[in-house]
Design a protein around this motif. Structure first.
Motif, PDB file in Angstrom:
ATOM      1  N   ASN A  68       0.799  -1.221   0.000  1.00 56.31           N
ATOM      2  CA  ASN A  68       0.000   0.000   0.000  1.00 56.31           C
ATOM      3  C   ASN A  68       0.835   1.276   0.000  1.00 56.31           C
ATOM      4  N   ARG A  69       2.138   1.193   0.227  1.00 53.92           N
ATOM      5  CA  ARG A  69       2.934   2.407   0.365  1.00 53.92           C
ATOM      6  C   ARG A  69       3.840   2.668  -0.832  1.00 53.92           C
ATOM      7  N   VAL A  70       3.490   2.133  -1.976  1.00 53.54           N
ATOM      8  CA  VAL A  70       4.306   2.354  -3.182  1.00 53.54           C
ATOM      9  C   VAL A  70       3.440   2.960  -4.280  1.00 53.54           C
ATOM     10  N   GLU A  71       2.621   3.939  -3.918  1.00 53.69           N
ATOM     11  CA  GLU A  71       1.687   4.521  -4.876  1.00 53.69           C
ATOM     12  C   GLU A  71       2.392   5.137  -6.077  1.00 53.69           C
ATOM     13  N   LEU A  72       3.452   5.895  -5.838  1.00 52.54           N
ATOM     14  CA  LEU A  72       4.139   6.564  -6.933  1.00 52.54           C
ATOM     15  C   LEU A  72       4.811   5.562  -7.860  1.00 52.54           C
ATOM     16  N   GLU A  73       5.378   4.500  -7.280  1.00 46.48           N
ATOM     17  CA  GLU A  73       5.991   3.455  -8.103  1.00 46.48           C
ATOM     18  C   GLU A  73       4.942   2.767  -8.981  1.00 46.48           C
ATOM     19  N   ARG A  74       3.759   2.538  -8.411  1.00 41.90           N
ATOM     20  CA  ARG A  74       2.678   1.936  -9.190  1.00 41.90           C
ATOM     21  C   ARG A  74       2.292   2.829 -10.365  1.00 41.90           C
ATOM     22  N   ALA A  75       2.174   4.121 -10.085  1.00 45.78           N
ATOM     23  CA  ALA A  75       1.785   5.060 -11.136  1.00 45.78           C
ATOM     24  C   ALA A  75       2.816   5.093 -12.260  1.00 45.78           C
ATOM     25  N   ARG A  76       4.089   5.139 -11.909  1.00 46.29           N
ATOM     26  CA  ARG A  76       5.143   5.173 -12.927  1.00 46.29           C
ATOM     27  C   ARG A  76       5.151   3.895 -13.747  1.00 46.29           C
ATOM     28  N   HIS A  77       4.984   2.775 -13.081  1.00 43.97           N
ATOM     29  CA  HIS A  77       4.963   1.489 -13.779  1.00 43.97           C
ATOM     30  C   HIS A  77       3.802   1.429 -14.769  1.00 43.97           C
ATOM     31  N   ALA A  78       2.654   1.950 -14.353  1.00 41.53           N
ATOM     32  CA  ALA A  78       1.485   1.952 -15.231  1.00 41.53           C
ATOM     33  C   ALA A  78       1.736   2.810 -16.466  1.00 41.53           C
ATOM     34  N   PHE A  79       2.348   3.970 -16.288  1.00 43.29           N
ATOM     35  CA  PHE A  79       2.675   4.819 -17.433  1.00 43.29           C
ATOM     36  C   PHE A  79       3.655   4.122 -18.372  1.00 43.29           C
ATOM     37  N   GLN A  80       4.656   3.432 -17.812  1.00 51.07           N
ATOM     38  CA  GLN A  80       5.616   2.716 -18.635  1.00 51.07           C
ATOM     39  C   GLN A  80       4.924   1.682 -19.517  1.00 51.07           C
ATOM     40  N   LEU A  81       3.992   0.955 -18.921  1.00 44.12           N
ATOM     41  CA  LEU A  81       3.260  -0.057 -19.684  1.00 44.12           C
ATOM     42  C   LEU A  81       2.382   0.584 -20.755  1.00 44.12           C
ATOM     43  N   ALA A  82       1.634   1.607 -20.382  1.00 40.88           N
ATOM     44  CA  ALA A  82       0.724   2.260 -21.333  1.00 40.88           C
ATOM     45  C   ALA A  82       1.484   2.894 -22.480  1.00 40.88           C
ATOM     46  N   ALA A  83       2.682   3.399 -22.195  1.00 39.00           N
ATOM     47  CA  ALA A  83       3.490   4.033 -23.244  1.00 39.00           C
ATOM     48  C   ALA A  83       3.971   3.045 -24.285  1.00 39.00           C
ATOM     49  N   THR A  84       3.955   1.753 -23.960  1.00 37.29           N
ATOM     50  CA  THR A  84       4.337   0.743 -24.943  1.00 37.29           C
ATOM     51  C   THR A  84       3.139   0.233 -25.741  1.00 37.29           C
ATOM     52  N   GLY A  85       1.945   0.791 -25.454  1.00 35.69           N
ATOM     53  CA  GLY A  85       0.753   0.373 -26.180  1.00 35.69           C
ATOM     54  C   GLY A  85      -0.167  -0.533 -25.401  1.00 35.69           C
ATOM     55  N   ARG A  86       0.137  -0.789 -24.126  1.00 42.74           N
ATOM     56  CA  ARG A  86      -0.699  -1.653 -23.303  1.00 42.74           C
ATOM     57  C   ARG A  86      -1.929  -0.896 -22.792  1.00 42.74           C
ATOM     58  N   ARG A  87      -2.992  -1.631 -22.558  1.00 43.61           N
ATOM     59  CA  ARG A  87      -4.198  -1.071 -21.941  1.00 43.61           C
ATOM     60  C   ARG A  87      -4.128  -1.380 -20.439  1.00 43.61           C
ATOM     61  N   VAL A  88      -4.019  -0.345 -19.631  1.00 46.43           N
ATOM     62  CA  VAL A  88      -3.668  -0.496 -18.221  1.00 46.43           C
ATOM     63  C   VAL A  88      -4.733   0.146 -17.336  1.00 46.43           C
ATOM     64  N   VAL A  89      -5.074  -0.568 -16.266  1.00 45.17           N
ATOM     65  CA  VAL A  89      -5.973  -0.037 -15.241  1.00 45.17           C
ATOM     66  C   VAL A  89      -5.253  -0.031 -13.902  1.00 45.17           C
ATOM     67  N   ILE A  90      -5.335   1.093 -13.206  1.00 48.27           N
ATOM     68  CA  ILE A  90      -4.926   1.181 -11.796  1.00 48.27           C
ATOM     69  C   ILE A  90      -6.197   1.219 -10.969  1.00 48.27           C
ATOM     70  N   VAL A  91      -6.287   0.357  -9.957  1.00 48.78           N
ATOM     71  CA  VAL A  91      -7.488   0.296  -9.129  1.00 48.78           C
ATOM     72  C   VAL A  91      -7.255   0.995  -7.792  1.00 48.78           C
ATOM     73  N   SER A  92      -8.281   1.717  -7.364  1.00 43.80           N
ATOM     74  CA  SER A  92      -8.331   2.322  -6.031  1.00 43.80           C
ATOM     75  C   SER A  92      -9.641   1.907  -5.394  1.00 43.80           C
ATOM     76  N   SER A  93      -9.694   1.955  -4.081  1.00 44.42           N
ATOM     77  CA  SER A  93     -10.987   1.815  -3.427  1.00 44.42           C
ATOM     78  C   SER A  93     -11.683   3.165  -3.457  1.00 44.42           C
ATOM     79  N   GLY A  94     -12.972   3.190  -3.191  1.00 46.18           N
ATOM     80  CA  GLY A  94     -13.702   4.443  -3.128  1.00 46.18           C
ATOM     81  C   GLY A  94     -13.582   5.228  -4.416  1.00 46.18           C
ATOM     82  N   ASP A  95     -13.262   6.518  -4.295  1.00 47.66           N
ATOM     83  CA  ASP A  95     -13.022   7.372  -5.444  1.00 47.66           C
ATOM     84  C   ASP A  95     -11.522   7.573  -5.587  1.00 47.66           C
ATOM     85  N   PRO A  96     -10.954   7.402  -6.790  1.00 45.38           N
ATOM     86  CA  PRO A  96      -9.495   7.478  -6.933  1.00 45.38           C
ATOM     87  C   PRO A  96      -8.929   8.866  -6.665  1.00 45.38           C
ATOM     88  N   GLY A  97      -9.793   9.887  -6.698  1.00 41.03           N
ATOM     89  CA  GLY A  97      -9.316  11.234  -6.450  1.00 41.03           C
ATOM     90  C   GLY A  97      -9.410  11.683  -5.014  1.00 41.03           C
TER      91      GLY A  97
END
Length: 267
Positions: A68-97
């Protein structure tokens, strides 16, 4: 599964990134847009507890959970994947904002050194927040002006939290409290209660919503004088009423809580 390291990233504008809110955990309360994103995703990334709530997944989907304490690493990893053409979802509980992953994604994007991230099709898909879900279970305690505060001092000093809590109490706002207590922070909710009791009447309604929308859901209605810190943990959202918040006792024994839409002059 730990986050996988990506190498030799090549920009591809066909990838997308969706940051979704699962809501309180009940599949019936998951937004259709969030469900569609989960169905279309090739990669699903998130805190392992939320990943479990988001499933089940198909064999062709890559699921990557983490602490639960690696939020920024998760976000960067997701961008790396999406930038290669992958379809990526990051999940949050409640509202992500609301105290969740959308902010980390924005932070990662602002700090990005890879121009390919700018071409990623990014969408934030909202969900029902914990405070909204708890409020709906008990009536309409958020029916007038309210504020939302986190009692966690992991990312901001306790002095700032206490000051904001005091000002919200003085302003007579209904207050929704997130992250009230943990093993590392067992004392902070008690300190918050002491501060609130300086500004609110003992009979002020207090709602404790724990694990709303899940199998072990619990909702309690109590008062500011009677609320017990032992009833509260990190899975609890707390709603502190204003001077106008009311408890209705029906003939069937059901209790409802609401805050009127109007506010008396001179208060």
């Amino acid at each position: 599964m730990q986050l996988e390291q990506q190498h030799s990233v090549k920009p591809n504008s066909g990838g997308w990134l969706r940051v979704i809110g699962l809501g309180p955990g009940d599949p019936a309360l998951l937004a259709p847009a969030a469900k569609a994103a989960l169905n279309e995703a090739e990669d699903v990334i998130g805190y392992r507890t939320y990943i479990q709530l988001a499933g089940p997944f198909r064999d062709d989907q890559r699921v990557q959970d983490s602490d639960n304490r690696v939020e920024l690493e998760r976000a960067r990893h997701a961008f790396q994947l999406a930038a290669t053409g992958r379809r990526v979802v990051i999940v949050s509980s409640g509202d992500p904002g609301v105290f969740a992953m959308a902010t980390a994604v924005m932070e990662a994007l602002e700090q990005a050194k890879d121009p390919a991230w700018d071409s990623v099709d990014l969408q934030i898909i909202p969900g029902i927040s914990a405070a909204q879900a708890a409020a709906a279970r008990i009536g309409a305690p958020l029916g007038h002006d309210f504020c939302t505060l986190s009692l966690s001092d992991n990312l901001k000093p306790w002095s700032v939290i206490a000051r904001r809590l005091q000002l919200a109490a003085e302003a007579d706002l209904v207050i929704a409290l997130y992250n009230p207590s943990s093993r590392a922070r067992p004392h902070q909710f008690s300190e918050a209660l002491a501060l609130l009791r300086e500004h609110r009447a003992p009979e002020t309604p207090v709602i404790l919503g724990r694990s709303i929308g899940r199998a072990d859901e619990q909702v309690f209605v109590t008062t500011l004088a009677e609320v017990d810190p032992a009833q509260v943990d990190m899975r609890t959202v707390i709603i502190i009423g204003s001077s106008q918040t009311r408890i209705i006792q029906t003939a069937t024994g059901r209790r409802w809580v609401y805050t009127p839409r109007w506010y008396p002059a001179g208060k």
